[in-house]
Design an enzyme around this catalytic site. Structure first.
Site, PDB file in Angstrom:
ATOM      1  CB  THR A 189      40.008 -42.390 -12.364  1.00 32.25           C
ATOM      2  OG1 THR A 189      40.456 -40.853 -12.506  1.00 32.25           O
ATOM      3  CG2 THR A 189      41.049 -43.361 -12.899  1.00 32.25           C
ATOM      4  CE1 TYR A 224      43.354 -40.687 -15.942  1.00 29.48           C
ATOM      5  CE2 TYR A 224      40.923 -40.892 -15.521  1.00 29.48           C
ATOM      6  CZ  TYR A 224      42.173 -40.462 -15.107  1.00 29.48           C
ATOM      7  OH  TYR A 224      42.190 -40.045 -13.920  1.00 29.48           O
ATOM      8  CB  THR A 242      41.485 -40.603  -5.836  1.00 29.21           C
ATOM      9  OG1 THR A 242      42.062 -40.114  -7.146  1.00 29.21           O
ATOM     10  CG2 THR A 242      41.318 -41.936  -6.280  1.00 29.21           C
ATOM     11  CG  ASP A 243      41.683 -35.287  -8.689  1.00 30.90           C
ATOM     12  OD1 ASP A 243      42.489 -36.317  -8.707  1.00 30.90           O
ATOM     13  OD2 ASP A 243      41.591 -34.815  -9.708  1.00 30.90           O
ATOM     14  CE  LYS A 281      45.339 -38.513  -6.054  1.00 29.13           C
ATOM     15  NZ  LYS A 281      44.498 -38.235  -7.311  1.00 29.13           N
ATOM     16  CD  GLU A 301      57.373 -18.347  13.712  1.00 30.00           C
ATOM     17  OE1 GLU A 301      58.014 -17.155  13.187  1.00 30.00           O
ATOM     18  OE2 GLU A 301      57.533 -19.347  13.270  1.00 30.00           O
TER      19      GLU A 301
HETATM   20  N1  ASP Z   1      40.559 -36.386 -11.684  1.00 32.36           N
HETATM   21  C1  ASP Z   1      40.065 -37.905 -11.088  1.00 32.36           C
HETATM   22  C2  ASP Z   1      39.064 -37.687 -10.196  1.00 32.36           C
HETATM   23  O1  ASP Z   1      39.121 -37.049  -9.059  1.00 32.36           O
HETATM   24  C3  ASP Z   1      41.220 -38.749 -10.624  1.00 32.36           C
HETATM   25  C4  ASP Z   1      40.654 -39.887  -9.837  1.00 32.36           C
HETATM   26  O2  ASP Z   1      39.471 -40.427  -9.627  1.00 32.36           O
HETATM   27  O3  ASP Z   1      41.564 -40.724  -9.604  1.00 32.36           O
HETATM   28  O4  ASP Z   1      37.958 -38.047 -10.673  1.00 32.36           O
END
Ligand code: ASP
Length: 328
Positions: free
Chosen positions: A13, A26, A92-93, A165, A285
């Site tokens: 992103t 986007y 970020t994923d 995340k 457990e």
């Molecule tokens: N879907 C995007 C990615 O992981 C989300 C992001 O970058 O925040 O490339």
């Protein structure tokens, strides 16, 4: 002369674009690394940034082949005698998985810093440019050496092993576990507030000559879980299965029977937790000793999967794998 820093771009992103700045929708990975740098004023005073586009993907498409390529390109950069550090732009994923993977295969001799953004580059109040400025500052800073792979996000500095995340869309999505942050970084000023992590002299895993990684599947437990997904993973050829168990890494009787059968058949079975916090310890457990299971300890399911993939390049013995989970 400002220090040299290499930027390895993979998309995400941070390089994303909307049709209009107010649009929620986007596309990730649209802008080149050069375009991202052009949006950050004052970078030239921090470092001379050289760019290499390693991939152009949303990180939901990150895969083993791209991990191996990224690790090789980062290692090659770190081998250049006068390069101060490496910055990797990344979605970020799956940032936490890539960060932990690289942490386990790269030397800690110079900073390697992952950075992304929650808002696309075209957004109102895009968070990418400041994140990138801070990441370059960290990569160029001597105090960042010897801490393993780091992640910069939202003025915070996270250890690869600790970061996760936690929110789908908010800028402050990244959190570190009970061991805490590596530090803060604000307007390029670094405040390290944790002692360096213990590092072995060499990275725990060596990727030399490796063109693939063992298949490890991740299965999420739930109320009413049957044995179907675990059996399917075994039938599909998984060398390992990570179970995101309920609570303390538990799974219902039918799934447990399937997991036991998988372990007996030589598939490495790791119990982790879907709760998002705490430690999965052995023999609470579930009788891990009798079943031949591995307990994930502090690692969340997605990071347990990374460690199991790398661990299986060395051993299939559950006791040896457990030692890796206890120490890495
Ligand atoms: N879907 C995007 C990615 O992981 C989300 C992001 O970058 O925040 O490339």
């Amino acid at each position: 002369m400002p220090p040299r820093v290499r930027l390895l771009a993979t998309g995400g992103t941070i390089a994303g674009a909307q049709a209009t700045p107010a649009a929620a929708g986007y596309r990730a990975a649209v802008f080149s690394a050069e375009a991202l740098l052009a949006a950050v004023p004052g970078l030239g005073e921090l470092a001379t940034v050289e760019v290499e586009q390693v991939a152009a993907i949303g990180s939901q498409d990150m895969d083993d082949a791209t991990w191996l390529r990224l690790a090789h390109r980062t290692a090659a950069a770190l081998a250049e005698p006068d390069l101060r550090g490496v910055v990797i732009t990344h979605g970020t994923d799956t940032m936490e998985e890539t960060a932990y993977f690289l942490h386990l295969v790269l030397p800690a001799t110079r900073p390697v810093v992952l950075v992304g953004a929650m808002r696309p580059a075209t957004a109102i109040s895009a968070d990418g440019p400041m994140n990138l400025f801070n990441a370059v500052a960290v990569a160029a800073h001597p105090a960042a050496v010897g801490r393993g792979v780091l992640v910069v996000a939202n003025d915070e500095l996270h250890f690869a092993r600790e970061i996760t995340k936690t929110n789908t869309t908010q800028v402050g999505t990244f959190r570190s576990g009970p061991r805490g942050l590596a530090g803060l970084v604000s307007h390029g000023r670094l405040h390290v507030h944790a002692p360096p992590q213990k590092h072995p002299p060499a990275p725990p895993f060596d990727l030399a000559g490796r063109t693939s990684l063992p298949r490890v599947d991740l299965v999420c437990a739930h109320a009413g879980m049957g044995r179907g997904l675990i059996d399917a993973a075994v039938a599909a050829g998984a060398a390992g299965i990570v179970i995101a168990g309920v609570g303390d890494g538990n799974l219902g009787a039918a799934a447990l029977t399937a997991a036991r059968a998988a372990a007996t058949a030589g598939v490495a079975v790791v119990r982790s937790s879907r709760t998002g916090g705490g430690v999965v310890a052995r023999n609470i457990e579930v009788d891990d000793d009798a079943a031949g299971f591995i307990a994930a300890g502090e690692l969340n399911p997605q990071k347990a999967r990374v460690l199991l993939q790398l661990g299986l390049t060395r051993t299939q013995d559950p006791a040896c794998l457990q030692r890796l989970f206890d120490t890495l």
